[in-house]
Design an enzyme around this catalytic site. Structure first.
Site, PDB file in Angstrom:
ATOM      1  N   ASP A 187      33.500 -15.288  83.354  1.00  0.00           N
ATOM      2  CA  ASP A 187      34.201 -15.432  82.071  1.00  0.00           C
ATOM      3  C   ASP A 187      33.362 -14.763  80.963  1.00  0.00           C
ATOM      4  OD1 ASP A 187      36.128 -16.457  80.313  1.00  0.00           O
ATOM      5  OD2 ASP A 187      35.005 -18.322  79.988  1.00  0.00           O
TER       6      ASP A 187
ATOM      7  N   ALA B  15      42.690 -21.950  75.526  1.00  0.00           N
ATOM      8  CA  ALA B  15      43.993 -22.553  75.839  1.00  0.00           C
ATOM      9  C   ALA B  15      43.957 -24.066  76.004  1.00  0.00           C
ATOM     10  CB  ALA B  15      44.556 -21.906  77.104  1.00  0.00           C
TER      11      ALA B  15
END
Ligand code: G3H
Ligand code: 13P
Ligand code: ZN
Length: 314
Positions: A89, A219
């Site tokens: 990530d 998110a």
């Protein structure tokens, strides 16, 4: 079909119009909760680690950290009949990206979104060439995730959101496999001061012009019940606000296939840990005081898998 390339999971999701949560870990306990959720929901699993997580796990040594995560995730995945992928990530450092590629990650993110378009494109292209030569897929980001202050000012917001025309050129010229378009989210537990709103028109336009799997960063939904529980046992999360579950569902309708989630897992874990420590002040066995935190993380993930439509897709 245990330990797979992330592309296998996301291409299927793109074709069949659902999304998979990509779940950040730093240690064993979160991975266990994720795996159990995946098994119970029969969902594909995407685990991801930040550069910080890799340094943490390797005690400062990035090669060791990357190898540690591959071995740990593979160690669980090998005995499962649901697909499990491991992703880097927000890769910003060449040495960390190379460490994860050589260790055996299934995909990497090159995050050069802080640079102007042309430099973001050339940096991404460079990583795509290397990663594709060894069969690893690549995610990149276009636009910048807004901070909480920026997010309330629509005019300023436009300056950092993705440009759909640029996205089309970026994908064609970089050869990237997945794209994270900035559409109004931000990382962390304090995403919106006012009403939670994302730019769906922009998202739809990026999907139309690229067609590839799209990724929503920042998110987490920061569920109220988790916030309230943590606060009941002493946490201070005043003003915490995430992307509401129904908006997450809408992003999937408009083309999101990977939903990056870290904050929600951290919040669920700390709520369970605070509750346990308050209710069992004499407990000092980590296998026991991590039990409830892991259950809360697992339950949150199971619910998210249902929302995103990946339950039963393994
Ligand atoms: O996008 C960022 C992730 O939440 C990882 O955060 O750098 O604190 O590990 P971290
Ligand atoms: P959250 O902080 O909303 O969980 O976002 C995580 C993320 O985008 C990891 O890349
Ligand atoms: Zn992110």
């Amino acid at each position: 079909m245990p330990y797979v390339n992330t592309k296998t999971i996301l291409d299927k999701a793109n074709k069949e119009f659902y999304a998979i949560p990509a779940l950040n870990i730093n240690n064993l306990e979160f991975l266990q909760a994720i795996i159990e959720a995946g098994i119970e929901e029969r969902s594909p699993i995407i685990v991801e680690t930040s550069e910080g997580a890799i340094k943490y796990a390797g005690n400062g040594d990035i090669q060791r950290g990357a190898r540690f995560f591959v071995e740990m995730v593979r160690g669980y995945a090998d005995s499962l009949d649901i697909p499990v992928a491991l992703h880097l990530d927000h890769g910003k450092t060449f040495s960390v990206i190379m460490a994860t590629i050589t260790a055996g990650y299934g995909s990497v993110m090159i995050d050069a979104s802080e640079f102007p378009f042309e430099k973001n494109l050339s940096e991404t292209r460079k990583i795509v060439e290397i990663a594709h030569s060894v069969g690893i897929s690549v995610e990149a980001e276009l636009g910048k995730l807004v901070g909480i202050e920026d997010n309330v000012n629509v005019k300023e917001e436009d300056a950092v959101l993705v440009d759909p025309e640029e996205a089309e050129r970026f994908v064609k010229e970089s050869g990237v496999d997945f794209l994270a378009p900035a559409i109004g989210t931000s990382h962390g537990a304090f995403k919106f001061k006012g009403k939670a709103e994302l730019d769906f028109d922009r998202l739809r336009a990026v999907k139309d012009s690229t067609g590839i799997p799209l990724v929503l960063h920042g998110a987490s939904s920061v569920p109220n019940d988790i916030v309230e529980l943590a606060e009941k046992f002493g946490a201070d999360f005043k003003g915490a606000k995430g992307v509401p579950e129904d908006i997450l569902k809408q992003t999937v309708d408009f083309g999101i296939n990977k939903v990056n989630t870290d904050t929600d897992l951290r919040m669920a874990f700390i709520a369970g840990l605070r509750e346990t420590l308050a209710e069992k002040p004499s407990e000092f066995d980590p296998r026991k005081y991590f039990k409830k935190p892991k259950e809360y993380v697992k339950d949150l993930i199971k619910q998210r898998m249902r929302t995103l439509g990946c339950s039963g897709k393994a």
